[in-house]
Design an enzyme around this catalytic site. Structure first.
Site, PDB file in Angstrom:
ATOM      1  N   ARG A  74      10.998   0.021   8.882  1.00 25.48           N
ATOM      2  CA  ARG A  74      11.425  -0.450  10.197  1.00 25.48           C
ATOM      3  C   ARG A  74      12.945  -0.371  10.251  1.00 25.48           C
ATOM      4  O   ARG A  74      13.633  -0.708   9.269  1.00 25.48           O
ATOM      5  CB  ARG A  74      10.992  -1.902  10.446  1.00 25.48           C
ATOM      6  N   GLU A 120      15.647   2.227  18.103  1.00 24.07           N
ATOM      7  CA  GLU A 120      14.797   3.384  18.421  1.00 24.07           C
ATOM      8  C   GLU A 120      14.017   3.225  19.719  1.00 24.07           C
ATOM      9  O   GLU A 120      13.644   4.223  20.346  1.00 24.07           O
ATOM     10  CB  GLU A 120      13.833   3.693  17.260  1.00 24.07           C
ATOM     11  N   HIS A 143      10.164   8.491  13.997  1.00 22.41           N
ATOM     12  CA  HIS A 143       8.987   7.646  13.743  1.00 22.41           C
ATOM     13  C   HIS A 143       7.706   8.491  13.699  1.00 22.41           C
ATOM     14  O   HIS A 143       6.734   8.226  14.402  1.00 22.41           O
ATOM     15  CB  HIS A 143       8.868   6.536  14.797  1.00 22.41           C
ATOM     16  N   LYS A 187       0.830  -1.219   0.000  1.00 19.80           N
ATOM     17  CA  LYS A 187       0.000   0.000   0.000  1.00 19.80           C
ATOM     18  C   LYS A 187       0.864   1.268   0.000  1.00 19.80           C
ATOM     19  O   LYS A 187       0.670   2.157  -0.818  1.00 19.80           O
ATOM     20  CB  LYS A 187      -0.921  -0.021   1.228  1.00 19.80           C
TER      21      LYS A 187
END
Ligand code: NAD
Length: 331
Positions: free
Chosen positions: A234, A263, A295, A154
């Site tokens: 990621r 992170e 993020h 997507k």
């Protein structure tokens, strides 16, 4: 239902409270992440809601199960932080937000790309200091360049569409090719061709054992010298130490990341008054051709609204014993 919400932030609470006007759950916010130290807070909550850096490993899931939790609701797409096998064995349902706004993440990837290429971050700092020199700010036209999209789902497809709009050639890699990507004007290529031809590589695949460190010293060696790398997917898709070496040698021309392998220890917190002990992130942010965002690619009003509504609706469906459209199970 009584819902314990971990890693909650003020900007999310506003959207969760809004979505809860029609869902009518009893929400309890905890700003700490879910892990073995904090799992006790979730005792007696039938539903537990977590985000990307909470740790739902087998021990945590077992503790949740003992405390009466029946459903774990991830208010995100990725589920690499949940031991799905353990959840299945405990009979605990896991739901996620399959789609919220692929535009939010794809547009942020473009923002990173444009900023890195045209040195917007450097120009911003200079002009605030009355430095109007253009030295070192030369970029390149995106039009006519080859962009590789790794993962043409997507988000990858929205990113491809935007880059095609810039006049780029778009090539892609995905073990499950999509007709949509080709209909947009993308063309599938081998990893070798991506390395050889791509001026820009953007990662849009999930983190799985197969994609862990797909960008490593070997793939970087095969990349076109000076290529730009964008990662909004990621952190562990990328071997950060290898990327640092490639930036030092100039093999990699720039890096824009919204995610970082370590992170969980840093992101979503204000550490501006503290000494950062993670030398890798400190080295990364010291490069003039690197931009790190914490993020935030998903962080649009539209995405937050859909994330919160979908999450609370999934919990309602669980409560009413209805089919769980957004359930995720171990493969
Ligand atoms: P998606 O499932 O629609 O698409 C992922 C695509 O990756 C699929 O087409 C899949 O076949 C492909 N893929 C799987 N293994 C691959 C491999 N080895 N190599 C190349 N492609 C592979 O997912 P999406 O909604 O497009 O999201 C993609 C990723 O974006 C998520 O997994 C998540 O990690 C990340 N994400 C990040 C943020 C953020 O805020 N930074 C927000 C949402 C999602």
């Amino acid at each position: 239902m009584e819902v314990a919400i971990f890693s909650s932030t003020p900007y999310e609470r506003q959207y969760l409270d809004e979505a809860n006007r029609s869902a009518h759950h009893k929400l309890r916010y905890f700003d700490v992440p879910l892990d073995m130290d904090t799992v006790g807070l979730a005792a007696n909550y039938g539903a537990v809601c977590i985000f990307v850096n909470d740790n739902a490993n087998a021990d945590v899931l077992e503790a949740l199960h003992k405390g009466g939790t029946g459903v774990l609701a991830l208010r995100c797409t990725g589920f690499n932080n949940v031991d799905l096998k353990a959840a299945g064995e405990l009979g605990m349902k896991v739901v996620r937000v399959v789609t919220y706004s692929p535009n939010s993440v794809a547009e942020h990837a473009v923002a990173l790309l444009l900023a890195i290429n045209r040195k917007v971050h450097r120009a911003y700092n200079r002009t605030r200091d009355s430095n109007f020199s253009l030295d070192g700010l030369t970029g390149f036209d995106l039009c006519g360049k080859t962009v590789a999209v790794v993962g043409t789902g997507k988000i990858g497809c929205v990113f491809a569409k935007i880059m095609l709009g810039f006049g780029c050639r778009v090539i892609g890699y995905d073990p499950y090719p999509s007709a949509e990507f080709e209909a947009l004007g993308g063309r599938y290529a081998t990893p070798g061709e991506i390395g050889e031809k791509a001026d820009i590589i953007s990662l849009h695949c999930p983190l799985t054992p197969a994609t862990h460190h797909i960008i490593n010293s070997e793939t970087l060696k095969r990349a076109k010298p000076g290529a730009l790398l964008i990662n909004t997917s990621r952190g562990a898709l990328v071997d950060t130490e290898a990327v640092i070496e490639a930036l030092k040698s100039g093999q990699l021309g720039g890096l824009g990341i919204d995610v970082y392998e370590q992170e969980a220890n840093i992101f979503f917190r204000d550490l501006s008054s503290e000494i950062i002990t993670d030398d890798v992130i400190q080295r990364l942010v010291s490069f003039p051709n690197v931009i790190v965002t914490g993020h935030q690619a998903y962080l649009t009003r539209e995405a937050l609204t859909t994330i919160c509504e979908t999450t609370l609706n999934s919990i309602t469906a669980f409560e009413k014993n209805q089919p769980l459209e957004n359930e995720v199970k171990a493969a």
